[in-house]
Design a protein around this motif. Structure first.
Motif, PDB file in Angstrom:
ATOM      1  N   LEU A 288     -21.546 -53.327 -17.458  1.00 63.62           N
ATOM      2  CA  LEU A 288     -20.862 -54.319 -18.281  1.00 63.62           C
ATOM      3  C   LEU A 288     -20.001 -55.200 -17.388  1.00 63.62           C
ATOM      4  O   LEU A 288     -18.943 -54.769 -16.912  1.00 63.62           O
ATOM      5  CB  LEU A 288     -20.000 -53.620 -19.342  1.00 63.62           C
ATOM      6  CG  LEU A 288     -20.734 -52.588 -20.209  1.00 63.62           C
ATOM      7  CD1 LEU A 288     -19.773 -51.927 -21.191  1.00 63.62           C
ATOM      8  CD2 LEU A 288     -21.903 -53.236 -20.948  1.00 63.62           C
ATOM      9  N   PRO A 289     -20.463 -56.440 -17.140  1.00 70.56           N
ATOM     10  CA  PRO A 289     -19.719 -57.295 -16.209  1.00 70.56           C
ATOM     11  C   PRO A 289     -18.660 -58.125 -16.930  1.00 70.56           C
ATOM     12  O   PRO A 289     -18.806 -58.494 -18.093  1.00 70.56           O
ATOM     13  CB  PRO A 289     -20.823 -58.198 -15.641  1.00 70.56           C
ATOM     14  CG  PRO A 289     -21.792 -58.347 -16.786  1.00 70.56           C
ATOM     15  CD  PRO A 289     -21.730 -57.064 -17.581  1.00 70.56           C
ATOM     16  N   ALA A 290     -17.588 -58.425 -16.191  1.00 72.61           N
ATOM     17  CA  ALA A 290     -16.553 -59.338 -16.674  1.00 72.61           C
ATOM     18  C   ALA A 290     -15.632 -59.669 -15.515  1.00 72.61           C
ATOM     19  O   ALA A 290     -15.293 -58.794 -14.711  1.00 72.61           O
ATOM     20  CB  ALA A 290     -15.753 -58.718 -17.827  1.00 72.61           C
ATOM     21  N   ASP A 291     -15.253 -60.911 -15.418  1.00 72.00           N
ATOM     22  CA  ASP A 291     -14.320 -61.356 -14.379  1.00 72.00           C
ATOM     23  C   ASP A 291     -14.808 -61.022 -12.979  1.00 72.00           C
ATOM     24  O   ASP A 291     -14.028 -60.665 -12.090  1.00 72.00           O
ATOM     25  CB  ASP A 291     -12.927 -60.732 -14.596  1.00 72.00           C
ATOM     26  CG  ASP A 291     -12.318 -61.124 -15.928  1.00 72.00           C
ATOM     27  OD1 ASP A 291     -12.709 -62.178 -16.463  1.00 72.00           O
ATOM     28  OD2 ASP A 291     -11.460 -60.382 -16.430  1.00 72.00           O
ATOM     29  N   GLY A 292     -16.140 -61.114 -12.774  1.00 71.41           N
ATOM     30  CA  GLY A 292     -16.687 -60.893 -11.455  1.00 71.41           C
ATOM     31  C   GLY A 292     -16.729 -59.450 -11.011  1.00 71.41           C
ATOM     32  O   GLY A 292     -16.906 -59.174  -9.817  1.00 71.41           O
TER      33      GLY A 292
END
Length: 757
Positions: A288-292
């Motif tokens: 789960l990606p977020a903010d790099g």
């Protein structure tokens, strides 16, 4: 690995660095296409494939020179964008002109030289071809840097990815998930939304959502929630509600998280037991990606054989992006809400005092919509003479400023109440204080002063909801308390008092508007529901009554504070006597004589000597250190005797830290402390009261005929009577002329009026 890509170059000189870079980027597209086509693409003959995978991967290449901004693109790139070769001017803006406007910011974040850094970038975006056709394209690019580390140029490939886009049903699934995630405010809510939106439509047997924190998986939700449904590695880490397995125990999972790409394993894949047991028919791991960065992982497992279609990877990738962003947002809200809750609860009383003649309970529930800290508060304040003050209030708004004002108001009202002011004066002082704080916020408040011995109550209301009563016969009422304006609005506002009588078994409920009013609930309907809940509740369990008033765990627009008191009345009515001490040379002896005569009449014999010693020291302190009237008060309750002396000095007595053994005085307060179970000092109107309490060895009982007889309540005045020579009432040697154990008096304190009316 899926296999290998063989490239034969017959040109002299072989494959240079630039061509190697293009081939590696091209290989990534080939791998994604082959994997999306399903595992059968690796075993079946090319002619038997449902679609020629490599043919569908129409890939073009380009070079962006970052110093000049010029772009060199091959014919395949121009064909994908629908731009004739003769019309291309080598400018990036020409390609961006055909992109869908909503996708241009994402494209610019990859192609803008000022935002570039070394590494590989990946992006999917949409373009509109000249014939109006909407087409999905995938971009993979690699930035090369100069010797000094500045970006020099970008090598990139662009391929059509429309065949990887989800179907209409899958788009609907993503939309439903997006709508569900939009309303989540906690990490647990995110997990539940994912399970509700994906498990049944995908036909999955198991689904897990977890945060990644250091080397640990912090599980938000598992479905099913039974430990027996999960592999041994998970069961062994089941510490509380959910397991927390270390990621190093699942190396394949750890590798997938490092790569940051959706990984799919079909039935029979060679996986460690901790993962193979989750999806024996197929397993999907969604970082789960977020903010790099990778903030969590979602595991989806199937019990039966699951065929992964060409569009499934794209669907799962889109899902992962949505969940990752929701997880970060919810984590931030969780942290913010925890901080806000800690702030608010630190400003509320940690525990309630034990009350003579009653039981008080409180409840506080923060809002579930809009997680900023609120300004609701409550307090229970024990006062002298068997009085108790109840207060509940609500500061306008939800913010740190509201919580700060709440803490100041609660402290101020407590201070004014302890000073002994009547309820209307307490609220008026608090109002003037808030007006002078130079804040735009106002507060509502309801204050009640209860005489726990007599069953009388005085209410003051400042823009707040009316108190609710439940009488012993089960009937309920909304007490009509004449109100004043909210605090902080008018400096000279008046707040009238309303009196009410209480019978044993009466319940008093003070609430804030979050309990009885919301966007979906009218105030009158909310009050009616609260009264119905009061009528149905069992008054023998005040905590259960409070829970019944709160109702179900529904979504709340506002904080809810509840203060509930069950008035029981005193089991044995206190008996009182008082004596005005004349300033005569033998005044202490006369005070001791009055105390002895009164206690013998009350049947207190075992504690008589201790009571006479405490009386001597208290009266001596008052006579030596003050000027004016001194009054001795005796109060006998069921299990203790209270000896109190009022004097006209407002200065609080100070216990000495050390006493010289050769000194003739200075031990008075030390003796009072040693002989009393508790002692203290409270301010009075025009002075103070110093008191000590002695526990009775045998608690007294109310005689059948009524209270014990004794000297009349209230001050006894007149010339002192002569003591009987040699009686126990005579002062001990030196008690009348020995200086008391009191250091120089402290600063002038606040004034209070007598609480009894």
């Amino acid at each position: 690995g899926l296999g290998c890509l063989v490239v034969v170059d017959e040109a002299p000189g072989g494959i240079d660095a630039d061509r190697r870079g293009f081939i590696e980027l091209y290989a990534h597209h080939v791998a994604a296409g082959v994997e999306a086509a399903g595992p059968q693409a690796l075993t079946q003959r090319r002619a038997e494939l449902p679609g020629l995978t490599l043919d569908r991967l129409r890939v073009g290449s380009f070079v962006l020179h970052l110093d000049s901004g010029r772009l060199t693109a091959d014919t395949q790139v121009l064909h994908l964008f629908g731009i004739p070769g003769e019309d291309f001017d080598g400018r990036v803006e020409t390609l961006l002109a055909v992109a869908v406007p909503d996708d241009i910011p994402a494209l610019m974040s990859v192609l803008e030289p000022d935002l570039l850094s070394s590494g590989t970038a990946q992006l999917e975006f949409r373009i509109r071809r000249p014939n109006g056709e909407l087409r999905w394209l995938g971009l993979r690019a690699r930035v090369e840097t100069a010797a000094d580390g500045t970006p020099r140029r970008m090598l990139g490939v662009i391929a059509e990815t429309s065949y990887l886009r989800p179907t209409a049903d899958e788009v609907s699934l993503v939309q439903r998930l997006s709508a569900a995630l939009a309303g989540t405010t906690t990490v647990r809510d995110v997990g539940r939304a994912v399970v509700g939106a994906l498990r049944d439509p995908l036909g999955a047997g198991r689904l897990a959502v977890a945060e990644v924190q250091a080397d640990q998986l912090v599980v938000a939700v598992l479905a099913p929630a039974e430990p027996a449904a999960w592999p041994e590695v998970w069961r062994a880490a089941w510490r509380s509600e959910w397991p927390e397995p270390p990621s190093h125990a699942l190396p394949t999972l750890a590798e997938a998280l490092r790569e940051g790409q959706v990984s799919i394993w079909p039935e029979g894949a060679d996986l460690e037991p901790g993962l193979a047991g989750i999806g024996p028919g197929g397993l999907a791991v969604l970082p789960l990606p977020a903010d790099g960065r990778i903030v969590g992982v979602c595991l989806i497992g199937w019990e039966e054989r699951h065929e992964f279609g060409p569009e499934e990877r794209s669907l799962l990738t889109a899902t992962a992006g949505l969940v990752g962003q929701a997880l970060v947002r919810a984590h931030a809200l969780d942290a913010e809400h925890e901080l806000a809750t800690m702030l608010q609860r630190s400003l509320l009383p940690r525990k309630l005092p034990e009350l003579p003649g009653g039981v008080a309970v409180t409840r506080y529930l923060p809002a579930t919509m809009g997680l900023e800290v609120g300004g609701d508060w409550y307090d229970v304040i024990p006062l002298p003479d068997g009085h108790v003050a109840l207060v509940i209030g609500d500061v306008q708004g939800h913010s740190a400023a509201a919580a700060t004002i709440m803490g100041q108001m609660r402290t101020a009202i407590r201070a004014y109440a302890v000073e002994g002011h009547p309820p209307d004066v307490v609220v008026a002082h608090a109002n003037r204080l808030l007006v002078g704080m130079e804040t735009d916020l106002f507060a509502t408040c309801c204050y009640a002063d209860l005489d726990m011995e007599e069953g009388e109550a005085w209410f003051v209301r400042a823009g707040h909801i009316q108190p609710l009563l439940r009488h012993p016969d089960g009937t309920t009422a909304e007490l009509d308390v004449e109100g004043g304006p909210p605090l902080g609005v008018v400096a000279d506002a008046e707040f009238p008092m309303t009196a009410a009588g209480l019978s044993s078994g009466t319940l008093i409920a003070l609430v804030t508007d979050g309990l009885v009013e919301s966007a979906r609930l009218d105030l009158d309907d909310g009050v009616r529901r609260a009264r119905q809940a009061l009528a149905r509740a069992d008054p023998s369990d005040p905590g259960g009554v409070a829970d019944a008033l709160l109702g179900g765990d529904s979504r709340r627009d506002d904080d809810v504070a509840l203060l509930l008191l069950r008035y029981d009345g005193m089991r044995v009515r206190p008996t009182r006597a008082s004596w005005t001490v004349w300033r005569l040379p033998d005044a202490v002896m006369h005070a001791r004589r009055f105390t002895a005569r009164t206690l013998r009449n009350w049947g207190v014999e075992a504690e008589l000597d201790v009571a006479l010693l405490v009386t001597s020291e208290l009266v001596t302190n008052a006579l030596v250190h003050t000027r004016g009237e001194v009054r001795l008060n005796l109060t006998l309750t069921a299990d203790r005797l209270r000896i109190a002396v009022n004097d006209p000095s407002p200065r609080t007595p100070v216990k000495p830290t050390s006493v010289d053994w050769e000194a003739t005085g200075g031990r008075g307060l030390l003796l009072i402390e040693a002989m009393s179970q508790t002692w203290g000092s409270v301010p009075l109107s025009g002075g103070k009261q110093v008191w000590g309490e002695i526990n009775l060895s045998s608690p007294r009982k109310e005689p059948p005929g009524g209270p014990l007889e004794g000297p009349p309540e209230g001050p006894t005045e007149g010339p002192p009577e002569e003591p009987t020579e040699g009686s126990a009432e005579e002062p001990t040697e030196g008690s009348a002329d020995r200086p008391p154990g009191e250091l120089p008096e402290g600063p002038r304190g606040p004034r209070r009026r007598r609480a009894r009316r």
